[in-house]
Structure formats: C-alpha cells, structure tokens
Design an enzyme around this catalytic site. Sequence first.
Site, PDB file in Angstrom:
ATOM      1  N   HIS A   1     -54.735  35.164  96.298  1.00  0.00           N
ATOM      2  CA  HIS A   1     -54.515  35.547  97.701  1.00  0.00           C
ATOM      3  C   HIS A   1     -54.688  37.055  97.793  1.00  0.00           C
ATOM      4  O   HIS A   1     -54.208  37.794  96.928  1.00  0.00           O
ATOM      5  CB  HIS A   1     -53.111  35.149  98.160  1.00  0.00           C
ATOM      6  CG  HIS A   1     -52.650  35.968  99.332  1.00  0.00           C
ATOM      7  ND1 HIS A   1     -53.308  35.951 100.544  1.00  0.00           N
ATOM      8  CD2 HIS A   1     -51.634  36.856  99.467  1.00  0.00           C
ATOM      9  CE1 HIS A   1     -52.702  36.792 101.383  1.00  0.00           C
ATOM     10  NE2 HIS A   1     -51.690  37.354 100.753  1.00  0.00           N
TER      11      HIS A   1
ATOM     12  N   HIS B   1     -53.652  38.269 108.391  1.00  0.00           N
ATOM     13  CA  HIS B   1     -53.019  38.482 107.086  1.00  0.00           C
ATOM     14  C   HIS B   1     -54.053  38.607 105.963  1.00  0.00           C
ATOM     15  O   HIS B   1     -54.155  39.669 105.347  1.00  0.00           O
ATOM     16  CB  HIS B   1     -52.032  37.323 106.821  1.00  0.00           C
ATOM     17  CG  HIS B   1     -51.237  37.464 105.558  1.00  0.00           C
ATOM     18  ND1 HIS B   1     -50.062  36.784 105.327  1.00  0.00           N
ATOM     19  CD2 HIS B   1     -51.451  38.194 104.427  1.00  0.00           C
ATOM     20  CE1 HIS B   1     -49.588  37.099 104.123  1.00  0.00           C
ATOM     21  NE2 HIS B   1     -50.412  37.957 103.563  1.00  0.00           N
TER      22      HIS B   1
ATOM     23  N   HIS C   1     -55.711  40.655 100.741  1.00  0.00           N
ATOM     24  CA  HIS C   1     -55.825  41.140 102.114  1.00  0.00           C
ATOM     25  C   HIS C   1     -57.224  41.730 102.325  1.00  0.00           C
ATOM     26  O   HIS C   1     -57.380  42.943 102.451  1.00  0.00           O
ATOM     27  CB  HIS C   1     -54.740  42.183 102.401  1.00  0.00           C
ATOM     28  CG  HIS C   1     -53.347  41.639 102.281  1.00  0.00           C
ATOM     29  ND1 HIS C   1     -52.227  42.423 102.435  1.00  0.00           N
ATOM     30  CD2 HIS C   1     -52.887  40.390 102.043  1.00  0.00           C
ATOM     31  CE1 HIS C   1     -51.135  41.679 102.279  1.00  0.00           C
ATOM     32  NE2 HIS C   1     -51.523  40.428 102.031  1.00  0.00           N
TER      33      HIS C   1
ATOM     34  N   GLU D   1     -76.117  33.292 101.523  1.00  0.00           N
ATOM     35  CA  GLU D   1     -75.367  32.727 100.398  1.00  0.00           C
ATOM     36  C   GLU D   1     -74.230  31.801 100.815  1.00  0.00           C
ATOM     37  O   GLU D   1     -73.788  30.957 100.036  1.00  0.00           O
ATOM     38  CB  GLU D   1     -74.736  33.868  99.571  1.00  0.00           C
ATOM     39  CG  GLU D   1     -75.706  34.670  98.756  1.00  0.00           C
ATOM     40  CD  GLU D   1     -76.449  33.803  97.762  1.00  0.00           C
ATOM     41  OE1 GLU D   1     -77.669  33.679  97.916  1.00  0.00           O
ATOM     42  OE2 GLU D   1     -75.809  33.240  96.871  1.00  0.00           O
TER      43      GLU D   1
HETATM   44  P1  13P Z   1     -45.925  39.846  96.785  1.00  0.00           P
HETATM   45  O1  13P Z   1     -45.766  41.293  96.409  1.00  0.00           O
HETATM   46  O2  13P Z   1     -44.591  39.151  96.896  1.00  0.00           O
HETATM   47  O3  13P Z   1     -46.883  39.131  95.886  1.00  0.00           O
HETATM   48  O4  13P Z   1     -46.505  39.800  98.268  1.00  0.00           O
HETATM   49  C1  13P Z   1     -47.748  40.332  98.588  1.00  0.00           C
HETATM   50  C2  13P Z   1     -48.414  39.601  99.674  1.00  0.00           C
HETATM   51  O5  13P Z   1     -49.610  39.740  99.840  1.00  0.00           O
HETATM   52  C3  13P Z   1     -47.627  38.694 100.542  1.00  0.00           C
HETATM   53  O6  13P Z   1     -48.444  37.921 101.345  1.00  0.00           O
HETATM   54 ZN    ZN Z   2     -50.409  38.702 101.666  1.00  0.00          ZN
END
Ligand code: 13P
Ligand code: ZN
Length: 274
Positions: free
Chosen positions: A139, A210, A141, A169
């Site tokens: 995950h 997010h 950003h 692509e």
């Molecule tokens: P953590 O530091 O708890 O991994 O959180 C970072 C984050 O991107 C939350 O969505």
């Molecule tokens: Zn996050």
Amino acid sequence: MQDSFEKIISEIVKTSRDMWSKGWAEANAGNISLRLRPEIAQDKTTFQPRSDWVALDMKFPNLAKERFLITGTGMYLRNIEISPANNVGVIELDDSGGQYRLLWGYESGCDPTSELSSHLEAQAVRKRVTDGTDRAVIHTHSPNLTALTYALDLDTLRISKLLWEMHTECIIIFPEGVEFVPWMLPGSLELAEATAKGLEKRRVILWQFHGILATGNNLDAAFGLIDTAEKAAGIYLKAASAGPISNKLSTEQLQALARRFALKPDPSILNTRI
Ligand code: 13P
Ligand code: ZN
C-alpha cells in the site's frame, strides 16, 4: 524467489527505497507485507516468540500459522535500509488465524502497520483465489492516482478505462482493471473489507483521497502494478494540463492489444465510455 531471509530483507529494502524515490512514501506513508515461504518461515534460529499473542480484529482461518514480514506502524519506508530490524517485523498467526505474535524485528518498539487488517484481508483473499501463489501486498500514497480521485468522479469502470486509454501498457499489465473504493477511515475494518471484496477479482485497489494497494506473487509484481497505473495517471494529468485531451487509445485499439497479447480484459470496462 525467497531463497533466504537475508535475500527477502534485501528485497524489502530495495522496494521501500524505490517507493520513497518515486515520491510515494512521505513520512510514514505506505506499508508492505510478504507471506514467507515455509522453508524460510521455519528458521528456528532467526525466529523465536518475542511477544504475547495479540488478538486480531477478525479471524483469518486460511492464514493460520502463516508468517509475514510486515512493516511497522509509524516507521518511515526510507529508513528500512538503515535498520531493517527497527522498522520491519516478522509475525506469525496462531492456529486459529485470530491472533498474532512477534518473532523477529520491531526493535524500535513499534507494532505492525495500522493497515494490518487490510494486509491480512488482502493476503487471505489472494492466497485463496490464486491457490497460494500471491504473497506480496503493497500500500502506498502514489500522488498521480490520488490526484485523480480529487479531480474526477470515479468508479471502478471509469478509472480502469481511463488508465487503459492513457498508456498502452495498462490493459496488458492489469486486464482485469483497477477497483475503486470510496473514502473510508485509514486502518479501518470497513476499508479492509471493501479492499478484500475488490481483490476477489482484481489485484489493484484505488483508495479515494488516500492511495493505492496492490498484490502479487512477489514484491516486484505488486510494485510493477502500482508503477504502471501511477505512470498512466501521470500521463493523463500531464496531457490534461497541456490542454483538453484530444487523443487517447480507442476501444478498437484496446481490443487489438487484447488479441495481440491473448488477454481477457473485463468486458464491462471495455464497453465503458468516459
Ligand atoms: P502505518 O505507518 O501505520 O503503516 O500507516 C501508514 C499509512 O499509509 C496508513 O494508511
Ligand atoms: Zn496510507
């Protein structure tokens, strides 16, 4: 390939460094998990119980006894290379899949990422739907994809078609598209469940306002999915800032790509007009 724990550590160091260099990981943004192969996970010299059992928000029976390398909450991905053991830990789930304990790492005193529910839900779904092949969840950003969630009214069909249309692509790398999840509280069970639902069919999930989450059989595969989607989002933003977008891949061109690479793109995305 997970040849040894040292090699896995070098892979998470490289992945986290690349995520930082790409501008995807400000402060403690982003988290990574990797389900360890049994031959590595059973290393009794490296892995010893280092905490009591901690109850999880829900049970993951198909992850019982599994061991995961997973980033710590509040830790900066860019610091993993300085000290993996401070920023990353190995946890194991108990034989019900309802509790975890620490086996290695988190030497700074941190806990697993606050997105632990999303990571374990993702790991559980992808282990099931890929017959155990998928092991990595990232995950992060990523700014271009996140910007699109502010600029445009999106849903799964619209974001998937937009990315396919903006970079050749994309349909090759994710013919099943990208799942769109409306804003939900970070770290919440609600977000984890919506993510898991999307992962039944897709490997990339866009979290409105997010960031993104992607899965794969290893860290490179998950990273590559994000990198490709993020690049297409950037091309869209650059093209849009240069004037109205007057050209993009047509549905016929996307169909030609599908034929050329023997893909089975989601037909509902192919038929979407944006
Ligand atoms: P953590 O530091 O708890 O991994 O959180 C970072 C984050 O991107 C939350 O969505
Ligand atoms: Zn996050």
